[in-house]
Motif scaffolding. Structure first.
Motif, mmCIF file in Angstrom:
data_model
loop_
_atom_site.group_PDB
_atom_site.id
_atom_site.type_symbol
_atom_site.label_atom_id
_atom_site.label_comp_id
_atom_site.label_asym_id
_atom_site.label_seq_id
_atom_site.Cartn_x
_atom_site.Cartn_y
_atom_site.Cartn_z
ATOM 1 N N ASN A 103 0.858 -1.187 0.000
ATOM 2 C CA ASN A 103 0.000 0.000 0.000
ATOM 3 C C ASN A 103 0.895 1.239 0.000
ATOM 4 O O ASN A 103 1.599 1.511 0.978
ATOM 5 C CB ASN A 103 -0.907 -0.025 1.236
ATOM 6 C CG ASN A 103 -1.770 1.213 1.355
ATOM 7 O OD1 ASN A 103 -1.746 2.092 0.505
ATOM 8 N ND2 ASN A 103 -2.548 1.278 2.424
ATOM 9 N N LEU A 104 0.865 1.999 -1.087
ATOM 10 C CA LEU A 104 1.739 3.161 -1.207
ATOM 11 C C LEU A 104 1.457 4.225 -0.151
ATOM 12 O O LEU A 104 2.330 5.037 0.165
ATOM 13 C CB LEU A 104 1.591 3.780 -2.601
ATOM 14 C CG LEU A 104 2.088 2.921 -3.771
ATOM 15 C CD1 LEU A 104 1.854 3.643 -5.091
ATOM 16 C CD2 LEU A 104 3.566 2.568 -3.610
ATOM 17 N N LEU A 105 0.260 4.232 0.390
ATOM 18 C CA LEU A 105 -0.094 5.244 1.384
ATOM 19 C C LEU A 105 0.579 4.989 2.731
ATOM 20 O O LEU A 105 0.602 5.878 3.583
ATOM 21 C CB LEU A 105 -1.614 5.307 1.566
ATOM 22 C CG LEU A 105 -2.408 5.720 0.324
ATOM 23 C CD1 LEU A 105 -3.892 5.778 0.643
ATOM 24 C CD2 LEU A 105 -1.926 7.059 -0.213
ATOM 25 N N ASP A 106 1.109 3.784 2.907
ATOM 26 C CA ASP A 106 1.784 3.452 4.158
ATOM 27 C C ASP A 106 3.305 3.530 4.040
ATOM 28 O O ASP A 106 4.019 3.162 4.971
ATOM 29 C CB ASP A 106 1.396 2.038 4.610
ATOM 30 C CG ASP A 106 -0.018 1.980 5.157
ATOM 31 O OD1 ASP A 106 -0.489 3.011 5.658
ATOM 32 O OD2 ASP A 106 -0.648 0.913 5.065
ATOM 33 N N ILE A 107 3.792 4.005 2.893
ATOM 34 C CA ILE A 107 5.238 4.050 2.656
ATOM 35 C C ILE A 107 5.689 5.499 2.539
ATOM 36 O O ILE A 107 5.047 6.314 1.862
ATOM 37 C CB ILE A 107 5.598 3.278 1.360
ATOM 38 C CG1 ILE A 107 5.136 1.822 1.473
ATOM 39 C CG2 ILE A 107 7.102 3.333 1.102
ATOM 40 C CD1 ILE A 107 5.327 1.033 0.201
ATOM 41 N N ASP A 108 6.767 5.815 3.181
ATOM 42 C CA ASP A 108 7.320 7.163 3.098
ATOM 43 C C ASP A 108 7.637 7.499 1.639
ATOM 44 O O ASP A 108 8.223 6.692 0.913
ATOM 45 C CB ASP A 108 8.597 7.245 3.941
ATOM 46 C CG ASP A 108 9.140 8.659 4.022
ATOM 47 O OD1 ASP A 108 9.805 9.088 3.059
ATOM 48 O OD2 ASP A 108 8.903 9.318 5.048
#
Length: 327
Positions: free
Chosen positions: A13-18
């Motif tokens: 999930n890209l939203l959980d990655i800096d």
């Protein structure tokens, strides 16, 4: 899309990655959680990082051309929901072959709608959620804000509650607000009248915000008509508007002249009841996608109340219900 499966079969999930670490993923291989086709990471300077299919057109569940507004709103609401709820982004629901923007607590599908779609497709998607036990909340981006007039598509994004009447959700990325338009009514010219309540992003629990229509929005709406209704109808008859000619014919058959009804300018009709033929043809009840309850009693109570007490003030449905409760 914001999620993909990596080579270890893990959901990413890209939203959980800096954001600074996302560029390190560009060399990796990913697949789509829905169609299993190959996707790649797009990470430029303009749009938010997202995945796209290598072979376009192969996945009917993917949104390959999500706007900056859509991706940004999805990100903002994901983080807001995540403060208190269990949130899944673009979770593919195999049984119903749909992928909501956000799935809250495994039971509430949140759809952020920033562009038009057909009423047929909207109805299919909504009915599929309802049949399978999901609540679906449609939140409108800028292109579908309510405005002054109600299109056929916007009608099908209307919800209803006893405390808020007909209501409609809007998202404003620039102002970082979610807006509840409620007590929505329509005068005989088609112009909308309603109240607005705004919530800043992150100001409260988002699920509590979305429950506002059921928690007691108790204000009344005083309507200032856009023009004299009798003059408006006279003009429609002069230009032989088919709908108003039909209405006039019905009144003639009942020994009345539409233009001689003195209280027309004081009558405000609920959304969907913008014709004057209900006395003779029965109520034209709305068949809107999001309505999950029978609103006939509300229509009856509303009309009965305003026939006996003509005024340009309208109240939440629960007020009319209480007025007509047997003593």
């Amino acid at each position: 899309m914001l999620v993909a499966i990596n080579k270890d079969r893990q959901i990413l999930n890209l939203l959980d990655i800096d954001r600074l670490k996302i560029k390190d993923l560009k060399a990796q291989q990913f697949s789509c959680p829905a169609c299993k086709g190959q996707v790649y990471l797009k990470h430029g300077s303009v749009r938010a990082p997202h995945f796209a299919h290598v072979s376009t057109g192969t996945c009917q569940y993917a949104s390959e051309h999500e706007s900056y507004q859509h991706l940004s709103l999805k990100k903002a609401l994901y983080h807001w929901f995540s403060e208190t709820e269990t949130v899944q982004v673009e979770q593919f629901l195999q049984k119903i072959q749909q992928r909501p923007d956000l799935l809250i607590n495994a039971s509430i599908a949140v759809e952020i709608q920033c562009s038009s779609l057909s009423v047929k497709r909207l109805r299919e998607r909504t009915n599929s959620y309802h049949r399978n036990g999901y609540t679906v909340l449609w939140l409108m981006g800028e292109a579908l804000w309510l405005g002054d007039y109600l299109s056929e598509l916007k009608q099908h994004f209307l919800y209803f509650s006893e405390s808020a009447g007909f209501y409609y959700w809007e998202l404003d990325l620039k102002a970082k607000q979610i807006r509840l338009n409620y007590l929505i009514h329509q005068d005989l010219t088609g112009k909308l009248h309603y109240l607005v309540k705004t919530f800043a992003f992150g100001s409260d629990k988002l699920l509590d915000v979305l429950r506002t229509p059921f928690k007691g929005v108790s204000k009344s709406l005083k309507v200032q008509l856009s023009q004299d209704i009798s003059h408006y109808i006279a003009r429609q008859l002069y230009y032989k508007h088919p709908k108003w000619l039909k209405v006039q014919e019905i009144y003639y058959r009942n020994g009345q002249n539409l233009l001689n009804l003195g209280n027309l300018s004081n009558v405000i009709f609920p959304v969907g009841l913008n014709r004057l033929t209900y006395q003779f043809e029965g109520l034209n009840l709305p068949d809107y996608c999001q309505l999950t309850q029978d609103v006939r009693s509300y229509y009856h109570h509303f009309i009965s109340y305003h026939q006996t007490k003509p005024c340009a003030i309208v109240y939440p449905p629960r007020v009319y219900s209480a007025f007509y409760q047997p003593s």
